[in-house]
Design an enzyme around this catalytic site. Sequence first.
Site, short mmCIF file in Angstrom:
data_model
loop_
_atom_site.label_atom_id
_atom_site.label_comp_id
_atom_site.label_asym_id
_atom_site.label_seq_id
_atom_site.Cartn_x
_atom_site.Cartn_y
_atom_site.Cartn_z
N CYS A 154 -10.63 -3.52 -3.88
CA CYS A 154 -9.65 -4.48 -4.39
C CYS A 154 -10.33 -5.75 -4.89
O CYS A 154 -9.93 -6.32 -5.90
CB CYS A 154 -8.62 -4.82 -3.31
N GLU B 150 0.38 5.35 0.69
CA GLU B 150 -0.50 6.42 1.15
C GLU B 150 -0.01 7.78 0.68
O GLU B 150 1.08 7.89 0.10
CB GLU B 150 -0.59 6.38 2.68
N GLU C 50 -3.02 -4.79 -2.84
CA GLU C 50 -3.54 -5.74 -3.82
C GLU C 50 -3.65 -5.09 -5.20
O GLU C 50 -3.37 -5.70 -6.23
CB GLU C 50 -4.92 -6.25 -3.39
N CYS D 141 -10.12 -5.24 0.74
CA CYS D 141 -11.27 -4.33 0.78
C CYS D 141 -12.14 -4.55 -0.46
O CYS D 141 -11.76 -5.22 -1.41
CB CYS D 141 -10.79 -2.89 0.88
N CYS E 17 -4.26 0.55 -2.31
CA CYS E 17 -4.01 -0.69 -1.57
C CYS E 17 -2.93 -1.54 -2.23
O CYS E 17 -2.68 -1.46 -3.43
CB CYS E 17 -5.29 -1.51 -1.49
N ASN F 127 0.83 -1.20 0.00
CA ASN F 127 0.00 0.00 0.00
C ASN F 127 0.87 1.25 0.00
O ASN F 127 1.97 1.26 0.56
CB ASN F 127 -1.00 0.00 1.17
ZN LIG Z 1 -8.05 -2.62 -1.04
#
Ligand SMILES: [Zn+2]
Length: 132
Positions: free
Chosen positions: A88, A43, A54, A85, A52, A41
Amino acid sequence: MSQSDLEKQALALQQRAYAPYSKFRVGAAVRADGRVFEGANVENASYGLAICAERTAMFAAVLAGCRQLEEVVVCTDVSPPSSPCGACRQVLAEFATDPARVTVTAINGKGERRSWTLAQLLPDSFSGRELP
Ligand SMILES: [Zn+2]
């Protein structure tokens, strides 16, 4: 059960996460067209721009010309290990010819593991087949 190579990679990739705000570091490894792609990930100070692990891994696969998703491993620090999530799940489903045959495994550094098929994580998913 011993760790698979993909699990070892996801665990190592977690160290490359850039998560200074959430401190929620995630590593992901995906296998597509028989090749492994790395993700973590990333940010941003403008929080909504974060992405993310993934998705970074899946996008790396697509950029390399590999669009046939076969397996996903995601590594977090939480217990039990966190599943991907919703965003993803949708992105991964885009590249799964048969989501029931794509295994998604969540692990953490304590050796805990949870596993599903992508079809279990995103049943009745929206796909390009819905579009005119
Ligand atoms: Zn995600």
